[in-house]
Design a protein around this motif. Structure first.
Motif: not given
Length: 424
Positions: A60, A77, A80-81, A83-84, A119-121, A126, A229
């Motif tokens: 990640t 973003w 993606l947001r 999933h973060a 933020w972690n994904l 990504l 996560l």
């Protein structure tokens, strides 16, 4: 000046003269995709060269606040947001057994006016999200083939692709990874090194909630890090250990590995189970003396590689991409050649300084954990204690860790993206 050959691959099939661009980005990872999107959105004729091949290996990325601003400005973003997961707090626990072991340190994003440090994904998500954005971006031409060779001439660089096509550009951006063929053939001076460690990566499900807290245990073999996560009961793991230990762990069945992780995590998150693929990452470092040459800029891991510690690697690559965008736009506004050394030298100095500071900090931390010398233990413990107890120092370190205040690229500054503050 005669053309400068920089191809290290076997000759490609003969190609007809190809289309001309201002910039050709070679490499379809996150840094290359972000650089291409950042240039295309400004109307710069841009080619993106590289196959789309994200790898699901349990890795990640903790996107720090400046990187989130950048991705938001690129329009990537919002998709993606969901999933973060936000990283609202960072806890550091010294588990080295040192005589100078400090108490656990806690860093809260709210102290520096942020809802989250980042933020972690999942890394593969990504790359896929950026690629989807690139496919729909006006002004960006995709060539889904690897580069086979490059000839950098006086007025332009000519690239041949493995599928026989050709592309010409005034500037080539090497975003082709840690084993970069463009770097290897460029003549730029490189320093590389290795560590007696490897990093095991995977995804976990756990009984207790993480509460948006990232926890890092410092052990004698390296950092052991749990990063939130989405959903509250899932986290990613980066377990840096001696190479033999890491290989042994990676070969354990799921139940055995989960038990080992629970033990190392001091059961902080309760019962665990493996909830995703695994990866084993060699611990190595690399730095170029300069990331620029005539008609060439290196970004991301083509320019710098260091261990997956402190969430600095990809964030540094995204800063490369954002800074490149600023330099190209400045050159074009001033009617200068964006691939000439006059336009690139300032960018090279700034990126070398930023990468050097981050590489040095990560290297020093990692090596300090591997030694049992009491003076080194004392210095590390005192430093962590000072950051814990001295408010202004703690806030300064947190700000610099998230994004350097001096010289931040335009799209990473607070005014560079809408909605930079997001409620958790």
């Amino acid at each position: 000046m005669p053309p400068e050959p920089v191809a290290s691959a076997p000759p490609a099939p003969a190609a007809r003269p190809g289309p001309r661009f201002e910039v050709a980005v070679v490499g379809a990872g996150a840094a290359g995709l972000a650089a291409a999107l950042a240039l295309a959105r400004e109307g710069v004729a841009t080619a993106l060269i590289g196959r789309h091949a994200p790898v699901a290996d349990g890795r990640t990325v903790a996107l720090l606040d400046g990187s989130v601003r950048f991705l938001d400005a690129l329009g990537a973003w919002p998709a993606l947001r969901p999933h973060a997961a936000p990283l609202a707090e960072l806890h550091i626990i010294d588990d080295t057994g040192s005589l100078f072991r400090p108490p656990p340190a806690r860093f809260r994003a709210g102290e520096i006016g942020l809802d989250a440090f980042g933020w972690n994904l999942e890394s593969a998500r990504l790359v896929t999200g950026l690629r989807d954005r690139a496919r729909a971006a006006p002004g960006l031409t995709l060539f889904e083939s690897d580069a086979a060779g490059c000839l950098r001439g006086e007025a332009a660089a000519d690239l041949t692709l493995e599928d026989g096509r050709a592309v010409s550009a005034r500037l080539v951006v090497g975003a082709d990874g840690g084993r970069s063929p463009l770097r290897a053939a460029s003549g730029l001076k490189v320093r590389d090194w290795s560590y007696p460690q490897a990093a095991l990566t995977t995804l976990l499900a756990h009984a207790l909630p993480h509460r948006d807290v990232s926890t890092e245990f410092h052990t004698r073999q390296g950092p052991f890090t749990l990063v939130p996560l989405p959903g509250g009961h899932r986290s990613s793991l980066v377990w840096v250990a001696a190479e033999g230990t890491a290989r042994h762990l990676s070969g354990l069945p799921d139940a055995g590995l989960a038990a080992a992780i629970e033990d190392q995590a001091q059961r902080l998150l309760g019962a665990l189970r493996i909830d995703g693929p695994r990866g084993l990452v060699p611990m190595r470092g690399l730095a170029v003396e300069s990331p620029v040459a005539h008609r060439l800029v290196l970004i991301g891991e083509a320019a710098h590689v260091f261990p997956p510690i402190g969430a600095q690697g990809l964030n540094l690559g995204l800063r490369d991409a954002a800074a490149l965008r600023d330099a190209v736009l400045a050159a074009l506004r001033d009617r200068r050649d964006p691939g000439g050394r006059a336009a690139l030298d300032g960018l090279g100095r700034r990126r070398r300084r930023d990468a050097g500071l981050r590489t040095g900090a990560v290297d020093a931390l990692n090596r300090s954990l591997l030694t049992e010398l009491l003076p080194v233990d004392a210095l590390r413990g005192l430093g962590l204690l000072a950051m814990t107890t001295i408010g202004p120092l703690r806030r300064l370190v947190m700000r610099e860790g998230v994004l350097p205040r001096l010289g931040a690229p335009e799209l990473m500054r607070a005014k560079g993206a809408k909605g930079a503050r997001r409620r958790i």
